[in-house]
Design an enzyme around this catalytic site. Sequence first.
Site, mmCIF file in Angstrom:
data_model
loop_
_atom_site.group_PDB
_atom_site.id
_atom_site.type_symbol
_atom_site.label_atom_id
_atom_site.label_comp_id
_atom_site.label_asym_id
_atom_site.label_seq_id
_atom_site.Cartn_x
_atom_site.Cartn_y
_atom_site.Cartn_z
ATOM 1 N N CYS A 110 0.828 -1.206 0.000
ATOM 2 C CA CYS A 110 0.000 0.000 0.000
ATOM 3 C C CYS A 110 0.862 1.255 0.000
ATOM 4 O O CYS A 110 1.342 1.697 1.045
ATOM 5 C CB CYS A 110 -0.928 -0.014 1.212
ATOM 6 S SG CYS A 110 -1.904 1.475 1.362
ATOM 7 N N CYS A 114 -0.436 4.120 2.086
ATOM 8 C CA CYS A 114 -0.235 3.991 3.537
ATOM 9 C C CYS A 114 1.226 4.264 3.900
ATOM 10 O O CYS A 114 1.506 4.897 4.901
ATOM 11 C CB CYS A 114 -0.566 2.587 4.031
ATOM 12 S SG CYS A 114 -2.019 1.861 3.307
ATOM 13 N N ASP A 115 2.147 3.758 3.085
ATOM 14 C CA ASP A 115 3.551 3.716 3.514
ATOM 15 C C ASP A 115 4.509 4.571 2.683
ATOM 16 O O ASP A 115 5.691 4.693 3.036
ATOM 17 C CB ASP A 115 4.052 2.258 3.490
ATOM 18 C CG ASP A 115 3.213 1.369 4.401
ATOM 19 O OD1 ASP A 115 2.772 1.867 5.453
ATOM 20 O OD2 ASP A 115 2.985 0.201 4.056
#
Length: 325
Positions: A137, A140-141
């Site tokens: 992701c 997300c990261d």
Amino acid sequence: MSKTKHTKILIIGSGPAGYTAAIYAARANLKPVLVSGMQPGGQLTITTDVENYPGFADPIQGPWLMEQMKAQAEHVGTEIISDMIVEVDFESSPKKAVGNNGDIYTADTIVIATGAQARWLGLPSEEKFKGYGVSACATCDGFFYREKHVIVIGGGNSAVEEALFLTNFASKVTLIHRRDELRAERIMQDRLFKHDKVDVIWDSVLEEVLGNPPGGEGMPGVTAARIKNVKTDVVTELPVDGIFIAIGHDPATQIFKGHVEMDDEGYILGAPDSTKTSVPGVYAAGDVKDKVYRQAVTAAGMGCMAALEADKFIMQMEEDTQQAA
Ligand code: NDP
């Protein structure tokens, strides 16, 4: 103490399919209960710009869109419960679903809208470095890779979207694809090829993730990727700081195995032009049954169909009960 709750329509899942089913069911006065699962809002909560959901001339944010769908479902009368269904029984009457903490939901009809989740390559080294430089992701990261070199594995829209998103942070993004052409949409490909931070390595696969494993000496993290060219068998070590896997998704249908008919890949099978499953009164909508379109808007459309079909089923059931009385 576990509780039991009865509803005419239980919706399992909180992506576009689930919320749309809830909106239609609530407006049909069915007082739906929606159990939102492990990732409330579904896959759109881990995406950024959405440019293809109709009704919005300017790009909108995925998490915002899902908040709006949730609020809309609640406004029209859906009860949203934060729980995770771990077991179902479609043979009992009413049908039954069991939540994570033992709560029992009984329902006349059920809409399965549990979506899909990211697929992994299955390498032992990938598993070892998950959360320590290996991610599925970018939204997300990606933030953690400011001025770093990252690679993205895959050749579909997800891979291209993730690669482009990562250019916001990383100094260099290398897309690695197992063939010599991408399956992503042409417009996405054009954006990718034009980007000066991006390069592509063709005909290649990730063989091993290298670095300092968590629990070992030194700061845990990825330092390199061992890449194999599938045409020449030449293996190279590419120094990288992060690896993003974007090779598609698997339907989240594990708990329904043996309860409704599925294909070999776990997608729920149904009648054409319908969300009916092999069990009367159980419907499936969105990515759990769709491996062709997999769009928020198609999932929403199926959610609508599922609610309308469930409504018909309930009306028929009530008529039958009245006649029998
Ligand atoms: P796709 O199934 O479209 O693509 C998966 C990619 O990963 C393919 O290029 C495939 O290679 C590759 N792949 C699969 N397994 C492996 C493996 N074991 N090793 C190496 N590579 C592998 O999945 P996506 O998640 O990209 O997209 C799913 C759907 O969602 C699509 O319909 C897409 O259009 C849509 N989508 C739309 C977006 C948008 O409109 N903004 C954004 C993201 C997704 P190969 O090509 O060789 O099969």
